[in-house]
Design a protein around this motif. Structure first.
Motif, PDB file in Angstrom:
ATOM      1  N   ASP A  12       9.893  -2.864   1.647  1.00  0.00           N
ATOM      2  CA  ASP A  12       8.706  -2.012   1.680  1.00  0.00           C
ATOM      3  C   ASP A  12       8.122  -1.753   0.289  1.00  0.00           C
ATOM      4  OD1 ASP A  12       8.661  -1.656   4.495  1.00  0.00           O
ATOM      5  OD2 ASP A  12      10.286  -0.194   4.327  1.00  0.00           O
ATOM      6  N   MET A  13       7.892  -2.826  -0.440  1.00  0.00           N
ATOM      7  CA  MET A  13       7.252  -2.733  -1.744  1.00  0.00           C
ATOM      8  C   MET A  13       5.916  -3.469  -1.692  1.00  0.00           C
ATOM      9  SD  MET A  13       9.340  -0.961  -3.734  1.00  0.00           S
ATOM     10  CE  MET A  13       9.187  -1.392  -5.452  1.00  0.00           C
ATOM     11  N   LEU A  14       4.825  -2.753  -1.916  1.00  0.00           N
ATOM     12  CA  LEU A  14       3.476  -3.310  -1.899  1.00  0.00           C
ATOM     13  C   LEU A  14       3.230  -4.069  -0.593  1.00  0.00           C
ATOM     14  CD1 LEU A  14       3.192  -4.266  -5.659  1.00  0.00           C
ATOM     15  CD2 LEU A  14       2.050  -2.380  -4.486  1.00  0.00           C
ATOM     16  N   ILE A  15       3.092  -5.409  -0.625  1.00  0.00           N
ATOM     17  CA  ILE A  15       2.837  -6.127   0.634  1.00  0.00           C
ATOM     18  C   ILE A  15       4.088  -6.864   1.119  1.00  0.00           C
ATOM     19  CG2 ILE A  15       0.369  -6.371   0.168  1.00  0.00           C
ATOM     20  CD1 ILE A  15       0.910  -9.269  -0.636  1.00  0.00           C
ATOM     21  N   ILE A  16       5.235  -6.481   0.622  1.00  0.00           N
ATOM     22  CA  ILE A  16       6.504  -7.062   1.095  1.00  0.00           C
ATOM     23  C   ILE A  16       7.193  -6.033   1.974  1.00  0.00           C
ATOM     24  CG2 ILE A  16       8.779  -7.907   0.417  1.00  0.00           C
ATOM     25  CD1 ILE A  16       7.560  -8.870  -2.197  1.00  0.00           C
ATOM     26  N   ASP A  17       7.464  -6.428   3.240  1.00  0.00           N
ATOM     27  CA  ASP A  17       8.177  -5.500   4.105  1.00  0.00           C
ATOM     28  C   ASP A  17       9.687  -5.688   3.987  1.00  0.00           C
ATOM     29  OD1 ASP A  17       8.149  -7.968   5.291  1.00  0.00           O
ATOM     30  OD2 ASP A  17       7.790  -7.222   7.335  1.00  0.00           O
ATOM     31  N   ARG A  18      10.130  -6.928   4.023  1.00  0.00           N
ATOM     32  CA  ARG A  18      11.564  -7.200   3.909  1.00  0.00           C
ATOM     33  C   ARG A  18      11.732  -8.593   3.323  1.00  0.00           C
ATOM     34  NH1 ARG A  18      16.236  -5.280   6.468  1.00  0.00           N
ATOM     35  NH2 ARG A  18      17.978  -6.766   6.435  1.00  0.00           N
ATOM     36  N   LEU A  19      12.520  -8.681   2.257  1.00  0.00           N
ATOM     37  CA  LEU A  19      12.688  -9.971   1.595  1.00  0.00           C
ATOM     38  C   LEU A  19      14.074 -10.037   0.980  1.00  0.00           C
ATOM     39  CD1 LEU A  19      11.243 -12.607   0.831  1.00  0.00           C
ATOM     40  CD2 LEU A  19      10.512 -11.492  -1.275  1.00  0.00           C
ATOM     41  N   ALA A  62       4.943   3.187   4.653  1.00  0.00           N
ATOM     42  CA  ALA A  62       6.404   3.303   4.545  1.00  0.00           C
ATOM     43  C   ALA A  62       6.766   4.606   3.843  1.00  0.00           C
ATOM     44  CB  ALA A  62       6.991   2.114   3.783  1.00  0.00           C
ATOM     45  N   ALA A  63       7.937   5.136   4.198  1.00  0.00           N
ATOM     46  CA  ALA A  63       8.393   6.388   3.580  1.00  0.00           C
ATOM     47  C   ALA A  63       8.908   6.156   2.165  1.00  0.00           C
ATOM     48  CB  ALA A  63       9.495   7.016   4.432  1.00  0.00           C
ATOM     49  N   GLN A  64       9.470   4.971   1.937  1.00  0.00           N
ATOM     50  CA  GLN A  64       9.981   4.667   0.615  1.00  0.00           C
ATOM     51  C   GLN A  64      10.127   3.160   0.459  1.00  0.00           C
ATOM     52  OE1 GLN A  64      13.879   6.601   0.606  1.00  0.00           O
ATOM     53  NE2 GLN A  64      14.867   4.677   1.137  1.00  0.00           N
ATOM     54  N   GLY A  65      10.133   2.724  -0.799  1.00  0.00           N
ATOM     55  CA  GLY A  65      10.411   1.324  -1.104  1.00  0.00           C
ATOM     56  C   GLY A  65      11.748   1.225  -1.815  1.00  0.00           C
ATOM     57  N   GLU A  66      12.398   0.092  -1.660  1.00  0.00           N
ATOM     58  CA  GLU A  66      13.731  -0.051  -2.243  1.00  0.00           C
ATOM     59  C   GLU A  66      13.933  -1.480  -2.729  1.00  0.00           C
ATOM     60  OE1 GLU A  66      18.322  -0.081  -0.605  1.00  0.00           O
ATOM     61  OE2 GLU A  66      16.938   1.445   0.185  1.00  0.00           O
ATOM     62  N   VAL A  67      14.575  -1.614  -3.904  1.00  0.00           N
ATOM     63  CA  VAL A  67      14.900  -2.939  -4.443  1.00  0.00           C
ATOM     64  C   VAL A  67      16.351  -2.936  -4.887  1.00  0.00           C
ATOM     65  CG1 VAL A  67      14.342  -4.694  -6.170  1.00  0.00           C
ATOM     66  CG2 VAL A  67      12.527  -3.222  -5.275  1.00  0.00           C
ATOM     67  N   THR A  68      17.061  -3.998  -4.542  1.00  0.00           N
ATOM     68  CA  THR A  68      18.449  -4.180  -4.966  1.00  0.00           C
ATOM     69  C   THR A  68      18.568  -5.519  -5.675  1.00  0.00           C
ATOM     70  OG1 THR A  68      19.271  -2.889  -3.093  1.00  0.00           O
ATOM     71  CG2 THR A  68      20.855  -4.323  -4.220  1.00  0.00           C
ATOM     72  N   VAL A  99      15.248   3.281  -5.603  1.00  0.00           N
ATOM     73  CA  VAL A  99      14.388   3.689  -4.496  1.00  0.00           C
ATOM     74  C   VAL A  99      13.182   4.419  -5.064  1.00  0.00           C
ATOM     75  CG1 VAL A  99      14.224   5.195  -2.474  1.00  0.00           C
ATOM     76  CG2 VAL A  99      16.286   3.827  -2.849  1.00  0.00           C
ATOM     77  N   ASN A 100      12.007   4.085  -4.501  1.00  0.00           N
ATOM     78  CA  ASN A 100      10.761   4.755  -4.867  1.00  0.00           C
ATOM     79  C   ASN A 100      10.214   5.420  -3.610  1.00  0.00           C
ATOM     80  OD1 ASN A 100       8.535   5.605  -6.243  1.00  0.00           O
ATOM     81  ND2 ASN A 100       7.541   3.607  -6.358  1.00  0.00           N
ATOM     82  N   SER A 101      10.178   6.761  -3.587  1.00  0.00           N
ATOM     83  CA  SER A 101       9.677   7.459  -2.415  1.00  0.00           C
ATOM     84  C   SER A 101       8.152   7.472  -2.444  1.00  0.00           C
ATOM     85  CB  SER A 101      10.219   8.893  -2.370  1.00  0.00           C
ATOM     86  OG  SER A 101       9.782   9.615  -3.494  1.00  0.00           O
ATOM     87  N   ALA A 102       7.565   7.748  -1.312  1.00  0.00           N
ATOM     88  CA  ALA A 102       6.105   7.735  -1.198  1.00  0.00           C
ATOM     89  C   ALA A 102       5.455   8.772  -2.106  1.00  0.00           C
ATOM     90  CB  ALA A 102       5.698   7.976   0.258  1.00  0.00           C
TER      91      ALA A 102
END
Length: 553
Positions: A12-19, A62-68, A99-102
């Motif tokens: 849920d980052m910009l135009i990526i939902d799941r990658l 989305a409520a938040q974006g997350e990157v690992t 994590v980046n919340s909305a």
């Protein structure tokens, strides 16, 4: 392979939902049409590494974006020291999650422990290098050029010697300055010190003396008043008084004791004890009378010394018993003044010796840097020729700078794009395409000494070049990736064909929402993608043939 970025998971980052991306050692290439989302991958990686970038990253709705990001660390990797210093778990696998919340709040974790953005940024400096046409984090920043040259030169021993000499020089100067300041302060009160020490030495007060003198004075003052009563008491206790009477009583009782059948033994014993106590009392009274015998001049001398001690204590605003300690302190300061010139001379010699030691260490660094600069310039000339920049001149300038713990050299990378043209900083002289190639040549030249242990990312560094030049760029990227890991975002089919691993970034519309996806390409898919890159929307037979030729090498 001792180090690499193994996985990147984006939610849920910009135009990526799941990658979910699983990167590999060697040269990894990412291709796709403009606007497909390649830059979003880099934005997401920068986010989890704590870099400052775009403010709004959470996907709409989305409520938040997350990157690992998952990295593999070798036993001696520099990231381990950062983890230890921050008190974070250290292992062969390093997992960064952020994590980046909305509402804009950002929270980071390192190996499942909470970590600040600053810790993430410090780790990123050991994990990833990002380079592009507007690279301001690495090679284009002049403030880092000396460190880059030092790493290339492998002069750790010389640097350690210079740092130690600088520290010794700094301490020597600090000691001299402190001694000079102390001496000046003492000189300002020299007259006072000499007078005060002389006065204290002549009086020579002792600890507890003031109380003793006061007691002695009071005793002598009251002696005449109490002597008469003490004499009377002495007479009352003596042979003409109590002692004589008690002696007669004891003699009479002892004479009658034999006929009293033991009834007087207790009385006789008690009277004997009383006689002993009476004798002790008499001696004490006599001693007191002896002590009260004094010469009137003794009282005068006692008072004179007592008043002198009290007066000197008032003068220095201290208690009388503190005068001996003051005498020792002032004598020490006066001695420091008298030996100050000799001490200053010794410290001045120490400063001169430290300066000479630093000069030697700094000169050795300058020589080593100039020698390494020549080697780097030669290596750059070799690398620039295949990149169609054989007429360009790269120079590593080593000039005098401000002295410091790492010597007194200022280092700058300069270029002249044509013979006879004035040289200048990389980012001021070179055009976009030229700058990309300069950066690539420099990275390749530095690769053996500097680039191991980090994942290098090149963002469209091949923009503005094509044909044989693009092929040369690709081959250098491939060489740079040997034994390491390089990620390249590219629009060049020549570069893409040389990748060991290939991903295609695409947009798709789903439920009126634009999403970005990334797919790993097999051999057939790679041919299709490179053909598209060669011909555009309509893939021709000629484009496919050219793509096969590029892939065949």
């Amino acid at each position: 392979m001792q180090f690499m970025l193994r996985a990147l998971e984006i939610r849920d980052m910009l135009i990526i939902d799941r990658l979910d991306l699983a990167f590999q050692p060697g040269l990894n290439v990412l291709t796709g049409e403009t606007g497909a989302g390649k830059s979003i991958l880099l934005d997401s990686l920068g986010f989890v590494l704590g870099w400052r970038g775009r403010a709004e990253l959470v996907r709409s709705g989305a409520a938040q974006g997350e990157v690992t990001a998952v990295f593999e660390l070798s036993p001696g990797h520099a990231a381990r020291a950062v983890l230890e210093e921050a008190g974070l778990p250290v292992s062969e696998e390093l997992i960064l999650r952020r994590v980046n919340s909305a509402d804009g709040r950002k929270t980071g974790w390192v190996n499942d422990r909470r970590a600040s953005g600053e810790v993430l940024r410090r780790l990123s400096e050991t994990l990833v290098e990002l380079h592009g046409q507007h690279d301001d984090r690495g090679l284009l920043n002049p403030s880092g050029h000396r460190a880059i040259l030092d790493s290339y030169a492998a002069i750790d021993a010389e640097l350690a010697a210079a740092r130690a000499a600088w520290a010794k020089r700094r301490e020597a100067r600090k000691a001299l300055e402190a001694a000079q300041a102390a001496l000046e302060a003492v000189r300002a009160e020299e007259d006072f010190l000499r007078h005060a020490v002389d006065e204290l030495d002549r009086l020579a007060p002792m600890p507890g003396e003031e109380a003793e003198l006061d007691t002695k004075r009071r005793m002598m003052q009251s002696a005449e008043r109490i002597r008469e009563d003490i004499v009377r008491a002495s007479q009352a206790l003596g042979n003409d008084g109590a002692e004589g009477t008690m002696a007669n009583a004891l003699r009479w009782l002892e004479g009658a004791s034999e006929k009293a059948e033991g009834r007087l033994e207790g009385a006789i014993a008690a009277l004997t004890r009383a006689m002993a106590e009476l004798d002790e009392a008499g001696r004490e009274v006599e001693d007191c009378l002896d002590a009260l015998e004094f010469n009137p001049q003794d009282l005068e001398e006692t008072e004179e010394r007592l008043f002198a001690i009290r007066g000197l204590a008032r003068k220095h605003a201290i208690a009388p018993d503190e005068l001996p300690e003051l005498a020792a302190t002032l004598s020490g300061r006066l001695a420091a003044l008298e030996s100050g010139a000799e001490n200053i001379a010794a410290l001045t010699r120490a400063v001169s010796e430290a300066d000479a030691e630093y000069d030697t260490a700094a000169a050795a660094l300058t020589e080593a840097r100039r020698e390494a600069a020549g080697r780097l310039d030669t290596a750059m000339a070799t690398e620039l020729a295949p990149l169609k920049m054989e007429r360009a001149v790269f120079r590593t300038e080593v000039a005098g700078g401000e002295p410091g713990p790492e010597g007194r050299d200022a280092v700058a990378f300069t270029v002249a794009t044509n013979p006879g043209a004035p040289a200048g900083p990389l980012n001021k002289i070179a055009s976009g395409g030229e700058l990309s190639r300069f950066l690539l040549a420099l990275k390749v030249s530095l690769s053996e000494e500097r680039n191991r242990g980090v994942t290098m990312i090149f963002d469209e560094i091949d923009r503005g070049v094509g044909g044989a030049t693009a092929d040369a760029v690709g081959r250098r990227l491939k060489a740079l990736a040997e034994g390491g890991q390089v990620l390249v975002v590219t629009h060049s089919p020549q570069v893409a064909a040389l990748g060991a691993h290939h991903w295609r970034v695409q947009k798709r519309v789903e439920n009126d929402a634009t999403l970005s996806t990334v797919a790993a390409l097999d051999a057939g898919d790679r041919e299709d993608e490179i053909a598209r890159m060669l011909s555009g929307d309509t893939v021709t037979k000629e484009a496919r043939a050219a793509a096969r030729a590029l892939l065949a090498g």
